[in-house]
Design an enzyme around this catalytic site. Structure first.
Site, PDB file in Angstrom:
ATOM      1  N   ARG A 167      -6.144  19.965 -39.438  1.00 20.51           N
ATOM      2  CA  ARG A 167      -6.417  21.186 -40.177  1.00 20.51           C
ATOM      3  C   ARG A 167      -7.896  21.174 -40.551  1.00 20.51           C
ATOM      4  O   ARG A 167      -8.486  20.112 -40.737  1.00 20.51           O
ATOM      5  CB  ARG A 167      -5.571  21.256 -41.452  1.00 20.51           C
ATOM      6  CG  ARG A 167      -4.063  21.230 -41.219  1.00 20.51           C
ATOM      7  CD  ARG A 167      -3.322  21.250 -42.546  1.00 20.51           C
ATOM      8  NE  ARG A 167      -1.874  21.282 -42.352  1.00 20.51           N
ATOM      9  CZ  ARG A 167      -1.085  20.207 -42.335  1.00 20.51           C
ATOM     10  NH1 ARG A 167      -1.632  18.997 -42.479  1.00 20.51           N
ATOM     11  NH2 ARG A 167       0.222  20.323 -42.149  1.00 20.51           N
ATOM     12  N   LYS A 191      -1.311  17.728 -46.274  1.00 22.18           N
ATOM     13  CA  LYS A 191      -0.750  18.505 -47.370  1.00 22.18           C
ATOM     14  C   LYS A 191       0.111  17.630 -48.261  1.00 22.18           C
ATOM     15  O   LYS A 191       0.803  16.735 -47.792  1.00 22.18           O
ATOM     16  CB  LYS A 191       0.087  19.664 -46.808  1.00 22.18           C
ATOM     17  CG  LYS A 191      -0.749  20.795 -46.219  1.00 22.18           C
ATOM     18  CD  LYS A 191       0.138  21.962 -45.822  1.00 22.18           C
ATOM     19  CE  LYS A 191      -0.698  23.130 -45.321  1.00 22.18           C
ATOM     20  NZ  LYS A 191       0.154  24.275 -44.928  1.00 22.18           N
ATOM     21  N   HIS A 270      -8.638  26.846 -36.903  1.00 22.50           N
ATOM     22  CA  HIS A 270      -7.190  26.603 -36.822  1.00 22.50           C
ATOM     23  C   HIS A 270      -6.680  26.796 -35.402  1.00 22.50           C
ATOM     24  O   HIS A 270      -5.679  26.204 -35.001  1.00 22.50           O
ATOM     25  CB  HIS A 270      -6.453  27.531 -37.785  1.00 22.50           C
ATOM     26  CG  HIS A 270      -5.153  26.967 -38.262  1.00 22.50           C
ATOM     27  ND1 HIS A 270      -5.063  25.777 -38.965  1.00 22.50           N
ATOM     28  CD2 HIS A 270      -3.876  27.406 -38.124  1.00 22.50           C
ATOM     29  CE1 HIS A 270      -3.798  25.518 -39.242  1.00 22.50           C
ATOM     30  NE2 HIS A 270      -3.059  26.489 -38.746  1.00 22.50           N
ATOM     31  N   ARG A 273      -6.501  23.593 -33.554  1.00 14.87           N
ATOM     32  CA  ARG A 273      -5.291  22.825 -33.894  1.00 14.87           C
ATOM     33  C   ARG A 273      -4.106  23.350 -33.091  1.00 14.87           C
ATOM     34  O   ARG A 273      -3.318  22.570 -32.550  1.00 14.87           O
ATOM     35  CB  ARG A 273      -5.028  22.942 -35.393  1.00 14.87           C
ATOM     36  CG  ARG A 273      -3.743  22.286 -35.893  1.00 14.87           C
ATOM     37  CD  ARG A 273      -3.744  22.315 -37.416  1.00 14.87           C
ATOM     38  NE  ARG A 273      -2.436  22.178 -38.011  1.00 14.87           N
ATOM     39  CZ  ARG A 273      -1.867  21.013 -38.341  1.00 14.87           C
ATOM     40  NH1 ARG A 273      -2.500  19.887 -38.093  1.00 14.87           N
ATOM     41  NH2 ARG A 273      -0.686  20.970 -38.925  1.00 14.87           N
ATOM     42  N   HIS A 296       3.399  17.598 -39.966  1.00 14.87           N
ATOM     43  CA  HIS A 296       4.392  18.541 -40.459  1.00 14.87           C
ATOM     44  C   HIS A 296       5.514  17.782 -41.170  1.00 14.87           C
ATOM     45  O   HIS A 296       6.016  16.786 -40.646  1.00 14.87           O
ATOM     46  CB  HIS A 296       5.000  19.345 -39.312  1.00 14.87           C
ATOM     47  CG  HIS A 296       4.073  20.362 -38.743  1.00 14.87           C
ATOM     48  ND1 HIS A 296       4.227  20.905 -37.476  1.00 14.87           N
ATOM     49  CD2 HIS A 296       2.958  20.951 -39.257  1.00 14.87           C
ATOM     50  CE1 HIS A 296       3.254  21.778 -37.251  1.00 14.87           C
ATOM     51  NE2 HIS A 296       2.483  21.821 -38.314  1.00 14.87           N
ATOM     52  N   TYR A 305       5.855  25.673 -31.555  1.00 20.89           N
ATOM     53  CA  TYR A 305       5.003  25.442 -30.387  1.00 20.89           C
ATOM     54  C   TYR A 305       5.805  25.399 -29.096  1.00 20.89           C
ATOM     55  O   TYR A 305       5.259  25.638 -28.020  1.00 20.89           O
ATOM     56  CB  TYR A 305       4.198  24.153 -30.571  1.00 20.89           C
ATOM     57  CG  TYR A 305       3.144  24.308 -31.633  1.00 20.89           C
ATOM     58  CD1 TYR A 305       1.978  25.033 -31.390  1.00 20.89           C
ATOM     59  CD2 TYR A 305       3.322  23.760 -32.895  1.00 20.89           C
ATOM     60  CE1 TYR A 305       1.021  25.200 -32.375  1.00 20.89           C
ATOM     61  CE2 TYR A 305       2.366  23.931 -33.885  1.00 20.89           C
ATOM     62  CZ  TYR A 305       1.224  24.651 -33.617  1.00 20.89           C
ATOM     63  OH  TYR A 305       0.284  24.824 -34.591  1.00 20.89           O
TER      64      TYR A 305
END
Length: 324
Positions: A167, A191, A270, A273, A296, A305
């Site tokens: 990210r 995150k 982004h 990515r 994730h 994806y």
């Protein structure tokens, strides 16, 4: 549906009546409460303020203003927005703000009902990530002038982002001690503060080593880099020996896209990515491994994806199969 552009819609919104004092107080009270209860970001709070103020101006005091609006008025406002060309996604975000606002009025006893209770959210199509082609990525990565200190830094950042699927916040926030060149891995804080180790790849490692030895000392001006908020020294330095900002890197990506002959409107940090994830899947990567590389927390997030890869297969079939 209206064909007005976003700028034209903003101009029309500015022509609505000024915000009434009672509505302004109601919005301020709501924002203070949700900030204290949920710790929402400044951007989210500003978005809530903007959405509620626009509805209040549209109501123009009818039905007791913002706090007294009924379901019919909210339906009317959503219908007006649709005619003005606001997207279903934009209206869904608005409805989320309205649910929070009227839900709090109900909780505080200001109202005895929630006018949003039976309003259905607009149906949203699932947005597929936009990925560059492999040739577009190659052109983008070749665009920086690696003979200039800033160009070599940007080259290393682009290679690293594409090689590791970072990210943009993770990339610009990388600390200098987050790189292990001997083992060829990167320690990334994602995150929620979750850390993960990501392999660098030979090409990214090569350019990162060059940046560290040739460019970073020049960007630091022979002095110690300025530590970030967490007390760690940043890996990628901007003009003031501080971490390069997200905005500065975003502008750099746009500049290099233009130099590479790739439409800058369709390129973003982004997007690199997304390209990383899509290209790995196209070359046979395992979905669980991709989940770990991307950081994730849920496999369902990564599974989008597979839709991108499936769409690519459909396009290839349609273009080349004799009975397509």
């Amino acid at each position: 549906m209206s064909s007005r552009t976003p700028a034209e819609r903003r101009q029309k919104a500015m022509q609505l009546p000024p915000l009434a004092d009672a509505d302004a107080r109601a919005i301020d009270t709501f924002l203070d409460a949700v900030w204290a209860e949920r710790g929402l970001s400044k951007q989210t709070l500003e978005s809530y303020r903007r959405d509620l103020a626009m509805l209040a101006r549209w109501l123009d005091g009818r039905g007791g203003g913002l706090a007294g609006a009924d379901r019919g008025q909210l339906h009317g406002y959503l219908a007006w927005r649709t005619r003005e060309g606001y997207s279903a996604r934009s209206n869904a975000r608005l409805l989320s703000a309205l649910r929070a606002f009227y839900g709090q009025l109900l909780q505080r006893g200001v109202r005895g009902d929630d006018p949003t209770a039976l309003i259905e959210a607009p149906k949203l199509g699932r947005l597929l990530p936009k990925a560059l082609t492999e040739s577009q990525v190659e052109a983008l990565l070749s665009a920086p002038d690696v003979d200039a200190p800033a160009g070599l830094r940007d080259k290393a950042m682009l290679e690293l982002m594409y090689a590791c699927g970072l990210r943009v916040s993770e990339l610009v926030g990388l600390p200098a001690n987050g790189v292990n060149l001997r083992q060829g891995v990167l320690r990334v804080a994602g995150k929620g503060g979750r850390e993960r180790l990501v392999p660098l790849g030979e090409e990214a490692q090569h350019w990162l080593e060059r940046y560290l030895h040739e460019s970073r000392p020049l960007l630091a001006g022979g002095r110690v880099a300025v530590a970030g908020a967490g007390g760690e020294t940043p890996l990628f330095l901007g003009p003031r020996r501080t971490a390069l900002t997200r905005q500065a890197f975003w502008l750099a990506v746009k500049k290099y896209a233009a130099l590479a002959g790739v439409d800058p409107q369709g390129v973003s940090p982004h997007g690199l990515r997304h390209s990383f994830a899509t290209h790995l899947l196209n070359h046979g990567a395992d979905l669980r491994a991709l989940q770990m590389l991307l950081g994730h927390s849920s496999l369902s997030t990564t599974q989008i994806y597979t839709l991108v890869a499936r769409e690519k297969l459909k396009q290839l079939h349609a273009a080349h199969h004799p009975r397509a």
